[in-house]
Design an enzyme around this catalytic site. Structure first.
Site, short mmCIF file in Angstrom:
data_model
loop_
_atom_site.label_atom_id
_atom_site.label_comp_id
_atom_site.label_asym_id
_atom_site.label_seq_id
_atom_site.Cartn_x
_atom_site.Cartn_y
_atom_site.Cartn_z
CG ASN A 102 21.35 -16.05 10.79
OD1 ASN A 102 20.39 -16.80 10.92
ND2 ASN A 102 22.19 -15.79 11.76
CG ASP A 136 33.29 -19.19 14.25
OD1 ASP A 136 32.69 -18.51 15.08
OD2 ASP A 136 33.27 -18.95 13.02
NE ARG A 189 33.67 -39.22 16.27
CZ ARG A 189 34.46 -39.63 17.25
NH1 ARG A 189 35.49 -40.42 16.98
NH2 ARG A 189 34.23 -39.27 18.50
CG ASP A 235 17.09 -19.29 15.93
OD1 ASP A 235 18.23 -18.80 16.02
OD2 ASP A 235 16.05 -18.68 16.26
CG HIS A 256 17.65 -13.94 12.44
ND1 HIS A 256 18.99 -13.97 12.75
CD2 HIS A 256 17.39 -12.70 11.95
CE1 HIS A 256 19.53 -12.78 12.48
NE2 HIS A 256 18.59 -11.99 12.00
CG ASP A 298 28.81 -18.39 14.12
OD1 ASP A 298 29.29 -17.65 15.00
OD2 ASP A 298 29.15 -18.33 12.93
#
Length: 238
Positions: A104, A96, A160, A113, A109, A139
């Site tokens: 956002n 997450d 990583r 994106d 937005h 997300d």
């Protein structure tokens, strides 16, 4: 018939065409029929190829997230069902993004994106070719890692991803900053949890990472569920 056979041999051996026969010669009709049959077979072959390509494209689209090009939840369910049924050892990372809502809210937005697309590329780069990276929506991402032989590889891959996603992402002169919290479940070979149980355990581990300060990876342990049941509130979605 014998006559027909002789005419076919004559056509083949001497490369005869319509011009070599009288207008009333039945061989002309045979040539027309052969040409028509050949054309029909070629048309049928091309149609079948187009239909097959269309079917493959439709199936691929049904399993693909349109924004990022990653696999989607439908693909995830299909792969997990196969792995669980086979009793194979594998791992699931529930990822997450931290602070994504701020991107956002502050930049719009379109910037969000763009960040999701960059994140998708990074996650593909930092996982193995045999792993499957999935965007669940918003997300939230999931990585399915088959054939896991030890916890070390999971720690390295997770770290990583975390390190790369802490690097600023630029969008139209602005800087977008996010990070990643990860909850990981490692299923040993021979174990067969339900899909709901597996994803719920990954959620519990993810919540633990959020409450530990974000940008870290937590491996699921039943103790974490005990802490959650004792009243640990779910993290705010960011």
């Amino acid at each position: 018939s014998l006559v027909g056979s002789e005419m076919c041999i004559r056509d083949r051996d001497y490369a005869l065409t319509n011009a070599d026969f009288a207008a009333t010669d039945l061989a002309i009709e045979m040539l027309y029929l052969m040409e028509a049959k050949s054309a029909a077979m070629e048309a049928s072959r091309r149609l079948n190829l187009r239909l097959q390509e269309a079917r493959i494209t439709a199936e691929e689209q049904a399993f693909t997230d349109t924004l990022t090009g990653l696999k989607n939840r439908r693909a995830l369910n299909a792969v997990l069902e196969r792995l669980i049924t086979a009793g194979e050892g594998f791992a699931v990372m529930h990822v997450d993004l931290d602070y994504f809502k701020a991107v956002n809210d502050s930049l719009g937005h379109a910037a969000g994106d763009h960040v999701l697309q960059v994140v998708a590329r990074i996650m593909q780069q930092e996982t193995r070719s045999s792993d499957m990276v999935v965007r669940l929506g918003g997300d939230e991402f999931t990585v399915v890692l088959p054939d896991v032989r030890g916890e070390g590889i999971l720690r390295r891959i997770g770290q990583r991803i975390i390190d790369r996603l802490e690097e600023p992402i630029r969008y139209k002169g602005e800087v977008c900053k996010v990070s990643a919290s990860i909850g990981t479940v490692w299923i040993q070979s021979g174990k067969s949890p339900s899909m709901d149980e597996l994803m719920d355990n990954a959620d519990v581990a993810l919540y633990a990472s959020k409450h530990a300060g974000r940008a870290c990876q937590t491996f699921y342990d039943p103790v974490l569920r005990s802490a959650a049941n004792a009243g640990m509130p779910p993290p705010e979605h960011d």
